[in-house]
Write a protein that holds these residues in place. Structure first.
Motif, PDB file in Angstrom:
ATOM      1  N   GLU A  34       0.779  -1.240   0.067  1.00  0.00           N
ATOM      2  CA  GLU A  34       0.065   0.361  -0.330  1.00  0.00           C
ATOM      3  C   GLU A  34       1.041   1.041   0.321  1.00  0.00           C
ATOM      4  N   PHE A  35       2.287   1.298   0.724  1.00  0.00           N
ATOM      5  CA  PHE A  35       2.971   2.552   1.394  1.00  0.00           C
ATOM      6  C   PHE A  35       3.457   2.175  -0.655  1.00  0.00           C
ATOM      7  N   LEU A  36       3.363   1.601  -1.170  1.00  0.00           N
ATOM      8  CA  LEU A  36       4.546   2.040  -2.502  1.00  0.00           C
ATOM      9  C   LEU A  36       3.875   2.606  -3.730  1.00  0.00           C
ATOM     10  N   VAL A  37       2.170   2.488  -3.611  1.00  0.00           N
ATOM     11  CA  VAL A  37       1.970   3.542  -4.398  1.00  0.00           C
ATOM     12  C   VAL A  37       1.124   4.655  -4.143  1.00  0.00           C
ATOM     13  N   ARG A  38       1.865   4.785  -2.872  1.00  0.00           N
ATOM     14  CA  ARG A  38       0.982   6.062  -2.094  1.00  0.00           C
ATOM     15  C   ARG A  38       1.844   7.371  -3.338  1.00  0.00           C
ATOM     16  N   THR A  68      -9.272   3.258   1.646  1.00  0.00           N
ATOM     17  CA  THR A  68      -9.998   1.505   1.888  1.00  0.00           C
ATOM     18  C   THR A  68      -9.551   0.299   1.632  1.00  0.00           C
ATOM     19  N   SER A  69      -8.356   0.382   1.974  1.00  0.00           N
ATOM     20  CA  SER A  69      -7.419  -0.912   1.897  1.00  0.00           C
ATOM     21  C   SER A  69      -7.293  -1.438   3.187  1.00  0.00           C
ATOM     22  N   PRO A  70      -7.925  -3.032   3.127  1.00  0.00           N
ATOM     23  CA  PRO A  70      -7.867  -3.559   4.151  1.00  0.00           C
ATOM     24  C   PRO A  70      -6.833  -3.522   5.145  1.00  0.00           C
ATOM     25  N   ALA A  71      -5.331  -3.907   5.274  1.00  0.00           N
ATOM     26  CA  ALA A  71      -4.048  -4.360   5.157  1.00  0.00           C
ATOM     27  C   ALA A  71      -4.552  -2.039   6.127  1.00  0.00           C
ATOM     28  N   ILE A  72      -3.892  -1.086   5.785  1.00  0.00           N
ATOM     29  CA  ILE A  72      -4.286  -0.010   6.437  1.00  0.00           C
ATOM     30  C   ILE A  72      -5.510   0.145   7.265  1.00  0.00           C
ATOM     31  N   GLN A  73      -6.544  -0.550   7.302  1.00  0.00           N
ATOM     32  CA  GLN A  73      -7.841  -0.572   8.281  1.00  0.00           C
ATOM     33  C   GLN A  73      -7.768  -1.408   9.132  1.00  0.00           C
ATOM     34  N   LYS A  74      -6.871  -2.559   8.875  1.00  0.00           N
ATOM     35  CA  LYS A  74      -6.797  -3.066  10.004  1.00  0.00           C
ATOM     36  C   LYS A  74      -5.474  -2.718  10.962  1.00  0.00           C
ATOM     37  N   TYR A  75      -4.460  -2.157  10.665  1.00  0.00           N
ATOM     38  CA  TYR A  75      -3.759  -0.850  11.041  1.00  0.00           C
ATOM     39  C   TYR A  75      -4.552   0.066  11.728  1.00  0.00           C
ATOM     40  N   GLN A  76      -4.824   1.079  11.417  1.00  0.00           N
ATOM     41  CA  GLN A  76      -5.690   1.698  12.206  1.00  0.00           C
ATOM     42  C   GLN A  76      -6.621   0.884  13.376  1.00  0.00           C
ATOM     43  N   LYS A  77      -7.229   0.122  13.257  1.00  0.00           N
ATOM     44  CA  LYS A  77      -8.245  -0.902  14.154  1.00  0.00           C
ATOM     45  C   LYS A  77      -7.339  -0.698  14.789  1.00  0.00           C
ATOM     46  N   ALA A  99      -1.696   9.670  12.030  1.00  0.00           N
ATOM     47  CA  ALA A  99      -0.513   8.440  11.225  1.00  0.00           C
ATOM     48  C   ALA A  99      -0.318   8.711  10.046  1.00  0.00           C
ATOM     49  N   HIS A 100       1.386   8.531   9.888  1.00  0.00           N
ATOM     50  CA  HIS A 100       1.251   8.618   8.355  1.00  0.00           C
ATOM     51  C   HIS A 100       2.651   7.814   8.306  1.00  0.00           C
ATOM     52  N   PHE A 101       2.458   7.303   6.903  1.00  0.00           N
ATOM     53  CA  PHE A 101       3.708   6.426   6.100  1.00  0.00           C
ATOM     54  C   PHE A 101       5.049   7.684   6.474  1.00  0.00           C
ATOM     55  N   ALA A 102       6.279   6.670   6.594  1.00  0.00           N
ATOM     56  CA  ALA A 102       7.380   7.813   6.557  1.00  0.00           C
ATOM     57  C   ALA A 102       8.666   6.762   5.225  1.00  0.00           C
ATOM     58  N   LYS A 103       8.398   7.625   4.550  1.00  0.00           N
ATOM     59  CA  LYS A 103       9.829   6.069   4.373  1.00  0.00           C
ATOM     60  C   LYS A 103      11.655   7.885   3.832  1.00  0.00           C
ATOM     61  N   TYR A 104      11.878   6.827   4.543  1.00  0.00           N
ATOM     62  CA  TYR A 104      13.910   7.697   4.277  1.00  0.00           C
ATOM     63  C   TYR A 104      14.017   7.063   3.263  1.00  0.00           C
ATOM     64  N   GLU A 105      14.916   8.260   2.282  1.00  0.00           N
ATOM     65  CA  GLU A 105      15.911   7.386   1.643  1.00  0.00           C
ATOM     66  C   GLU A 105      16.906   7.509   2.199  1.00  0.00           C
ATOM     67  N   LYS A 106      18.910   6.537   1.363  1.00  0.00           N
ATOM     68  CA  LYS A 106      19.336   6.167   1.479  1.00  0.00           C
ATOM     69  C   LYS A 106      20.004   7.736   2.250  1.00  0.00           C
ATOM     70  N   GLY A 107      20.997   7.913   3.187  1.00  0.00           N
ATOM     71  CA  GLY A 107      21.283   9.617   3.885  1.00  0.00           C
ATOM     72  C   GLY A 107      20.307  10.479   4.858  1.00  0.00           C
ATOM     73  N   ASN A 108      18.691   9.357   4.860  1.00  0.00           N
ATOM     74  CA  ASN A 108      17.587  10.374   5.480  1.00  0.00           C
ATOM     75  C   ASN A 108      17.766  10.468   6.698  1.00  0.00           C
ATOM     76  N   PHE A 109      17.103  11.466   7.791  1.00  0.00           N
ATOM     77  CA  PHE A 109      17.354  11.007   9.376  1.00  0.00           C
ATOM     78  C   PHE A 109      16.729  11.994   9.688  1.00  0.00           C
ATOM     79  N   TYR A 110      16.579  11.846  11.070  1.00  0.00           N
ATOM     80  CA  TYR A 110      16.055  12.703  11.626  1.00  0.00           C
ATOM     81  C   TYR A 110      16.628  13.017  13.150  1.00  0.00           C
ATOM     82  N   LYS A 111      16.642  14.856  12.841  1.00  0.00           N
ATOM     83  CA  LYS A 111      17.350  14.793  14.582  1.00  0.00           C
ATOM     84  C   LYS A 111      16.861  14.450  15.748  1.00  0.00           C
ATOM     85  N   LYS A 112      17.924  14.767  17.055  1.00  0.00           N
ATOM     86  CA  LYS A 112      17.113  14.428  18.586  1.00  0.00           C
ATOM     87  C   LYS A 112      16.485  15.464  18.364  1.00  0.00           C
ATOM     88  N   HIS A 113      15.102  14.858  19.027  1.00  0.00           N
ATOM     89  CA  HIS A 113      13.516  15.618  18.944  1.00  0.00           C
ATOM     90  C   HIS A 113      13.074  14.651  20.144  1.00  0.00           C
TER      91      HIS A 113
END
Ligand code: OGA
Ligand code: NI
Length: 193
Positions: A34-38, A68-77, A99-113
């Motif tokens: 599901e993630f890959l087609v968004r 509408t995806s059953p997998a996402i609905q199941k995750y929301q449950k 909730a959100h999907f998050a994709k980090y590409e090579k080299g991506n980061f999220y500093k201390k927070h």
């Protein structure tokens, strides 16, 4: 399914909880597909785009109320069940989940927070699930959870692992990833009604 007794214990005593193999392989695959087609957006949208991208540079896609995806609905449950369980135990008054999907590409980061500050917004509980098959040490992309100023615990973003912590209390960061890194991040909130 997550071990709720351990989750509640750990949240109360340590402020964070980590469990491996919570999501089974098929569930992870379905979520990942599901993630890959968004279409993803930059996470660092805001007033000061350049400054924000020095803090984080992943890409995200928010889950909506009309998935509408059953997998996402199941995750929301799954998220709602966690929220209800925490509410019943700690009377936090959680009344919203985002909730959100998050994709980090090579080299991506999220500093201390921290995900929220007292009196600022309404995020009380953070839950993160990882969707990465065959994650290796050298892929890095570690989630570093700070127990206190001097001590931390590192979590590999391996498929099926779920992390939960107190959003106002726990500092954390994502170390630069050496591989594409997929996760679903969510927050349980107490919104003023
Ligand atoms: C966040 C965050 C950590 C992770 O989105 O606020 O800290 O491991 N994510 O994806
Ligand atoms: Ni965070």
């Amino acid at each position: 399914m997550i071990n709720f007794d351990k989750l509640l214990d750990a949240l109360e005593n340590d402020g964070y909880y980590i469990e491996e193999n919570v999501l089974d392989d098929d569930f992870v695959k379905d979520l990942k597909n599901e993630f890959l087609v968004r279409k993803l957006d930059m996470s660092h949208i805001g007033k000061d785009k350049n400054k924000n991208s020095e803090i984080r540079n992943d890409h995200i896609s928010w889950l909506t109320e009309n998935e509408t995806s059953p997998a996402i609905q199941k995750y929301q449950k799954f998220l709602n069940t966690i929220s209800n369980t925490i509410n019943n135990a700690f009377y936090l008054g959680l009344n919203n989940v985002e909730a959100h999907f998050a994709k980090y590409e090579k080299g991506n980061f999220y500093k201390k927070h921290k995900d929220s500050f007292k009196n600022n917004n309404s995020r009380l509980i953070t839950v993160i699930s990882y969707l990465n098959e065959d994650w290796k040490k050298e892929d890095n992309g570690i989630l570093r959870i700070y127990k206190n100023e001097h001590d931390y615990i590192d979590v590999e973003p391996k498929k099926g692992t779920v992390v939960c912590f107190l959003s106002e209390k726990i500092e954390h960061e994502v170390l630069p990833s050496n591989n594409t890194r997929y996760s679903i991040t969510s927050w349980m909130r107490k919104d003023k009604l």
